[in-house]
Write a protein that holds these residues in place. Structure first.
Motif, mmCIF file in Angstrom:
data_model
loop_
_atom_site.group_PDB
_atom_site.id
_atom_site.type_symbol
_atom_site.label_atom_id
_atom_site.label_comp_id
_atom_site.label_asym_id
_atom_site.label_seq_id
_atom_site.Cartn_x
_atom_site.Cartn_y
_atom_site.Cartn_z
ATOM 1 N N MET A 56 0.825 -1.211 0.000
ATOM 2 C CA MET A 56 0.000 0.000 0.000
ATOM 3 C C MET A 56 0.854 1.254 0.000
ATOM 4 N N LEU A 57 2.039 1.146 0.568
ATOM 5 C CA LEU A 57 2.929 2.298 0.643
ATOM 6 C C LEU A 57 3.917 2.351 -0.519
ATOM 7 N N GLY A 58 3.649 1.568 -1.556
ATOM 8 C CA GLY A 58 4.431 1.668 -2.779
ATOM 9 C C GLY A 58 5.611 0.742 -2.881
ATOM 10 N N GLN A 59 5.764 -0.168 -1.905
ATOM 11 C CA GLN A 59 6.889 -1.091 -1.951
ATOM 12 C C GLN A 59 6.524 -2.336 -2.755
ATOM 13 N N ALA A 60 7.523 -2.975 -3.341
ATOM 14 C CA ALA A 60 7.297 -4.205 -4.101
ATOM 15 C C ALA A 60 7.432 -5.414 -3.187
ATOM 16 N N ILE A 61 6.800 -6.512 -3.589
ATOM 17 C CA ILE A 61 6.974 -7.783 -2.889
ATOM 18 C C ILE A 61 8.032 -8.592 -3.626
ATOM 19 N N SER A 62 9.006 -9.085 -2.890
ATOM 20 C CA SER A 62 10.028 -9.926 -3.510
ATOM 21 C C SER A 62 9.689 -11.381 -3.242
ATOM 22 N N MET A 63 9.951 -12.228 -4.212
ATOM 23 C CA MET A 63 9.630 -13.643 -4.056
ATOM 24 C C MET A 63 10.496 -14.464 -4.986
ATOM 25 N N LEU A 64 10.662 -15.734 -4.651
ATOM 26 C CA LEU A 64 11.359 -16.648 -5.533
ATOM 27 C C LEU A 64 10.460 -17.002 -6.705
ATOM 28 N N LEU A 65 11.057 -17.195 -7.872
ATOM 29 C CA LEU A 65 10.280 -17.586 -9.040
ATOM 30 C C LEU A 65 9.705 -18.973 -8.784
ATOM 31 N N PRO A 66 8.373 -19.110 -8.761
ATOM 32 C CA PRO A 66 7.789 -20.394 -8.366
ATOM 33 C C PRO A 66 7.706 -21.392 -9.511
ATOM 34 N N GLU A 67 7.626 -22.656 -9.147
ATOM 35 C CA GLU A 67 7.244 -23.662 -10.122
ATOM 36 C C GLU A 67 5.759 -23.485 -10.435
ATOM 37 N N VAL A 68 5.365 -23.797 -11.672
ATOM 38 C CA VAL A 68 3.962 -23.686 -12.058
ATOM 39 C C VAL A 68 3.453 -25.079 -12.412
ATOM 40 N N ILE A 69 2.482 -25.545 -11.646
ATOM 41 C CA ILE A 69 1.891 -26.861 -11.853
ATOM 42 C C ILE A 69 0.649 -26.706 -12.720
ATOM 43 N N GLY A 70 0.590 -27.417 -13.818
ATOM 44 C CA GLY A 70 -0.591 -27.389 -14.671
ATOM 45 C C GLY A 70 -1.610 -28.410 -14.204
ATOM 46 N N TYR A 71 -2.834 -27.950 -13.973
ATOM 47 C CA TYR A 71 -3.901 -28.853 -13.529
ATOM 48 C C TYR A 71 -4.925 -28.965 -14.657
ATOM 49 N N GLN A 72 -4.864 -30.069 -15.379
ATOM 50 C CA GLN A 72 -5.708 -30.240 -16.559
ATOM 51 C C GLN A 72 -7.073 -30.799 -16.168
ATOM 52 N N ILE A 73 -8.112 -30.098 -16.596
ATOM 53 C CA ILE A 73 -9.482 -30.498 -16.288
ATOM 54 C C ILE A 73 -10.176 -30.944 -17.569
ATOM 55 N N ASP A 119 -10.678 -35.700 -14.229
ATOM 56 C CA ASP A 119 -11.890 -35.839 -15.035
ATOM 57 C C ASP A 119 -13.066 -35.445 -14.150
ATOM 58 N N LEU A 120 -13.788 -34.396 -14.520
ATOM 59 C CA LEU A 120 -14.890 -33.901 -13.696
ATOM 60 C C LEU A 120 -15.958 -34.963 -13.456
ATOM 61 N N ALA A 121 -16.066 -35.906 -14.363
ATOM 62 C CA ALA A 121 -17.078 -36.953 -14.222
ATOM 63 C C ALA A 121 -16.819 -37.857 -13.019
ATOM 64 N N THR A 122 -15.590 -37.827 -12.491
ATOM 65 C CA THR A 122 -15.252 -38.679 -11.342
ATOM 66 C C THR A 122 -15.600 -38.026 -10.003
ATOM 67 N N VAL A 123 -16.042 -36.773 -10.035
ATOM 68 C CA VAL A 123 -16.353 -36.045 -8.806
ATOM 69 C C VAL A 123 -17.695 -36.519 -8.249
ATOM 70 N N VAL A 124 -17.728 -36.820 -6.959
ATOM 71 C CA VAL A 124 -18.952 -37.294 -6.305
ATOM 72 C C VAL A 124 -19.257 -36.385 -5.109
ATOM 73 N N PRO A 125 -20.508 -36.376 -4.639
ATOM 74 C CA PRO A 125 -20.838 -35.592 -3.448
ATOM 75 C C PRO A 125 -19.898 -35.923 -2.296
ATOM 76 N N SER A 126 -19.357 -34.890 -1.663
ATOM 77 C CA SER A 126 -18.290 -35.085 -0.678
ATOM 78 C C SER A 126 -18.400 -34.093 0.467
ATOM 79 N N VAL A 127 -17.755 -34.450 1.566
ATOM 80 C CA VAL A 127 -17.509 -33.537 2.678
ATOM 81 C C VAL A 127 -16.041 -33.685 3.046
ATOM 82 N N SER A 128 -15.543 -32.803 3.899
ATOM 83 C CA SER A 128 -14.161 -32.925 4.379
ATOM 84 C C SER A 128 -14.137 -32.762 5.888
ATOM 85 N N GLY A 129 -13.398 -33.647 6.552
ATOM 86 C CA GLY A 129 -13.288 -33.556 7.989
ATOM 87 C C GLY A 129 -12.834 -34.877 8.578
ATOM 88 N N PRO A 130 -12.837 -34.965 9.898
ATOM 89 C CA PRO A 130 -13.487 -34.040 10.832
ATOM 90 C C PRO A 130 -12.598 -32.914 11.367
#
Length: 720
Positions: free
Chosen positions: A131-148, A263-274
């Motif tokens: 917000m005060l005009g400074q840049a964020i420095s970071m390492l160049l990341p790996e990019v993972i392709g997620y094919q749908i 493959d989106l066709a493999t997605v089934v109703p789900s929850v996550s937990g506990p």
């Protein structure tokens, strides 16, 4: 902030001179009142009363700094407001066009990547620097392709999809990496679906989950009433710079570090937990999984109950009737969180399910704390116009406020009789929420099991009243005639939902809601804030306190002394999250933070939450490691306790740290894998530091063998 900027050599009068700075006050209202028509107003009035001082501070900032837009409290969740209104996709300073980007102080800032805007959550210090005009420095990341590929089943939702992706990517390991989604299956996902996937990026561990702009993005900008001339400029710029994507054209697919597929066709109703958002369970396997969790050894998928205790139950009185709780009983059901409330398909789907269930004669037990917290006024608008809101309210899902609510831990209190039944019988009762986090102790102290689910499944489990149900073979409930009603009979198809969405989610709604979004409530408009460039610190305030971080600061980095004869403050296992380190929820009455506030004349009802008191370092230092589910191997049971050496006295973590500090003893933490995962929360770093100031350091233990000392070139430790 101004003092800090001056010490760092910056100009406190200048917020970033290039990019507009939008500040959304995303304050999460606590659910003190639920299941009544006036819940919304009563909760908002109470929350404004509690947080007036914080709001006054922020309102001062709007006049003290240039180029700052404030969206007042009660307008919606920050990420949804960004998606529906603030995000530009392409910026223009009248001479140059360049891609939009955002850095936010919340980890779910990543949601905007679903719109093709690169953004992620950072700590408050980093965000303030930007917000005060400074840049964020970071390492160049790996990019993972997620094919749908493929398309979702008629009965699957975007929530089921994101929970599937979250588990998948956690297994692969994408921490510190960018994930970019591509492939023909993306065209089957709406912008809201994509935003849901991008939103849970912190849960699958990546820095961003990015969807490049395509024609669907432009259509969404039109749907949300963005300016047509600007949309045309966006398209022309992106096509000219070759950043416009056609997901069906494989020739446009980038080269990635690694490619994984779904493959989106493999997605089934789900929850996550506990206990973790990446522990996905198919709804068809939920009953068996929960029952196994009860007797599994204590851990992410276990509560360690003995077989003889599985039949425990507790009776209680509520509104003149007697009810009974057992393991698996649902006591909190919340449609909440930016992850899902920004998505019309699952919100309208929940409304349609509520309608069908209500018409079939089903209902939710009155003692279950149900709530609906829309992500913006637009959600309330289309729920009302489509005719489903009355049915949601009939099920007990009244609008309780706009904000993170239950997802951040502001679920509010449960009835005392319910709490008593749970505690006396040591019951594993449950919360079901459409949120993104379910770490231990986050949702409510008395819900030991918490499951993330789509808004539709939140209602389904609320009607059932328990999570140990097989929806295929067991009915949700019965009609007045005793006829069984199964979930499949009231579940709307994806095509049904889309028909309602296309009719009722229209640009006029967005225009009306956001034309007055900066006005705020009457209370906000009448709120008087200080004037001037310097904030008048109130030394008696328990909310806004001048922080100590810049006291005694020097231009040169101080020399780090060797760590000698250190003691171990905590011995922790794996997956200790920022919620364990610096909880955001309610302040326990017997905690060091509570004692601090009580000493200053506050009563328990005035304690508020840790999240609301992040402007007071004294409270936050005392709240560090205050999670009631923290497992410290130095003590015998979960809780915010540790053992002081050599006295062997069991103390609150803060009190032990203070005692070591008085004894001038250096401290270390023993921590395991994924320490500090979860929210990008400054206080997870600042809190431990403040507990013992410069005597504090961390010992990172990646495995039993490998030991690393952070920040010291030489170290001679005597643990215990």
């Amino acid at each position: 902030m101004r003092d800090a900027v001056s010490k760092l050599g910056g100009d406190p009068d200048k917020i970033n001179p290039i990019c507009p700075s939008d500040l959304v006050i995303d304050h999460s209202v606590q659910v003190d009142f639920a299941r009544t028509p006036d819940s919304l107003q009563k909760n908002q009035d109470l929350e404004f009363e509690r947080n007036k001082e914080r709001f006054r501070f922020l309102k001062w900032g709007a006049t003290a700094f240039r180029n700052m837009l404030i969206v007042p409290p009660g307008s919606g969740i920050v990420h949804q407001v960004n998606l529906e209104y603030l995000a530009r996709v392409v910026f223009s300073d009248s001479e140059v066009l360049y891609p939009d980007s955002v850095v936010g102080t919340d980890s779910h800032t990543t949601m905007i990547n679903g719109l093709g805007v690169l953004g992620w959550g950072a700590g408050g210090i980093e965000a303030e620097a930007v917000m005060l005009g400074q840049a964020i420095s970071m390492l160049l990341p790996e990019v993972i392709g997620y094919q749908i590929t493929g398309a979702l089943d008629q009965y699957a939702t975007s929530t089921d999809l994101v929970l599937t992706i979250t588990k998948h990517l956690r297994q692969i390991g994408v921490v510190g990496k960018f994930v970019e989604f591509f492939g023909p299956g993306v065209t089957a996902l709406s912008i809201a679906d994509r935003a849901t996937i991008s939103n849970m990026c912190p849960e699958y561990g990546a820095t961003v989950g990015f969807f490049p702009v395509d024609n669907a993005t432009l259509a969404y900008l039109r749907q949300t009433n963005r300016d047509e001339t600007k949309i045309q400029t966006i398209e022309a710029y992106l096509r000219a710079s070759k950043m416009m994507r056609n997901y069906s054209d494989a020739n446009q697919d980038p080269k990635f570090t690694q490619v994984v597929e779904l493959d989106l066709a493999t997605v089934v109703p789900s929850v996550s937990g506990p206990k973790r958002p990446h522990d996905r369970v198919s709804v068809s396997e939920m009953k068996q999984d929960f029952l196994q969790c009860l007797t599994n050894k204590v851990g992410f998928k276990g509560f360690g109950l003995r077989n003889e205790n599985l039949g425990a139950a507790g009776a209680f009185e509520y509104e003149g009737k007697t009810y009974s709780l057992k393991h698996g009983s649902v006591v909190i059901a919340a449609i909440t969180s930016c992850t899902n409330t920004s998505n019309p398909s699952v919100m309208l789907g929940a409304g349609l399910l509520a309608k069908k269930a209500s018409e079939a004669g089903l209902s939710v037990a009155p003692y279950i704390k149900t709530s609906l917290s829309p992500g913006s006024g637009v959600v309330s608008y289309y729920l009302q116009e489509s005719g489903v809101l009355p049915y949601l309210e009939k099920m007990g899902f009244n609008n309780v406020g706009y904000g993170c609510m239950t997802c951040i831990g502001n679920s509010g209190p449960l009835n005392d009789a319910i709490v008593d039944a749970i505690e006396k019988n040591d019951l594993v009762c449950c919360g079901v929420l459409s949120g993104n986090r379910n770490f231990e102790g986050r949702i409510h102290p008395n819900t030991r099991a918490n499951y993330l689910a789509s808004p539709l499944l939140v209602i389904a489990y609320a009607i059932a009243g328990r999570v140990d149900i097989d929806f295929e073979t067991e009915p949700l409930g019965h009609t007045e005639k005793g006829e069984p009603i199964f979930l499949r009979q009231v579940w709307p198809t994806r095509s049904e939902i889309q028909a309602v969405e296309s009719k009722y989610v229209i640009p006029a709604m967005f225009k009306e809601v956001y034309s007055k979004v900066t006005q705020g409530s009457k209370a906000w408009q009448e709120l008087q804030a200080p004037e001037g460039k310097l904030y008048p610190w109130d030394t008696t305030s328990t909310y806004i306190k001048k922080p100590p971080f810049f006291e005694n600061m020097t231009e040169e980095l101080p020399q780090q002394a060797p760590l000698v004869d250190a003691r171990c403050l905590l011995n922790l296992g794996d997956s200790v999250t920022t919620d364990h380190i610096s909880p955001a929820g309610s302040i326990a009455r017997n905690s060091p933070a509570a004692r601090y506030l009580a000493e200053r004349g506050l009563t328990p009802k005035e304690f508020n939450s840790y999240g609301s008191r992040r402007g007071n370092d004294a409270v936050m230092a005392r709240g560090t490691f205050a999670n009631i589910r923290l497992v410290n191997k130095l003590v015998g049971k979960p809780g915010p306790k540790t053992v002081h050496f050599p006295s062997m006295q069991e103390l609150d973590v803060y009190d032990a740290a203070e005692r070591y500090k008085q004894e001038n003893v250096a401290l270390i933490l023993l921590v395991g894998k994924d320490y500090g995962s979860g929210s990008s929360r400054d206080w997870a770093a600042k809190g431990p530091y403040l507990q013992v100031l410069t005597n504090f350091d961390m010992l990172l233990r990646a495995s039993i063998v490998a030991v690393f000392i952070s920040g010291h070139q030489s170290c001679h430790c005597r643990i215990f």
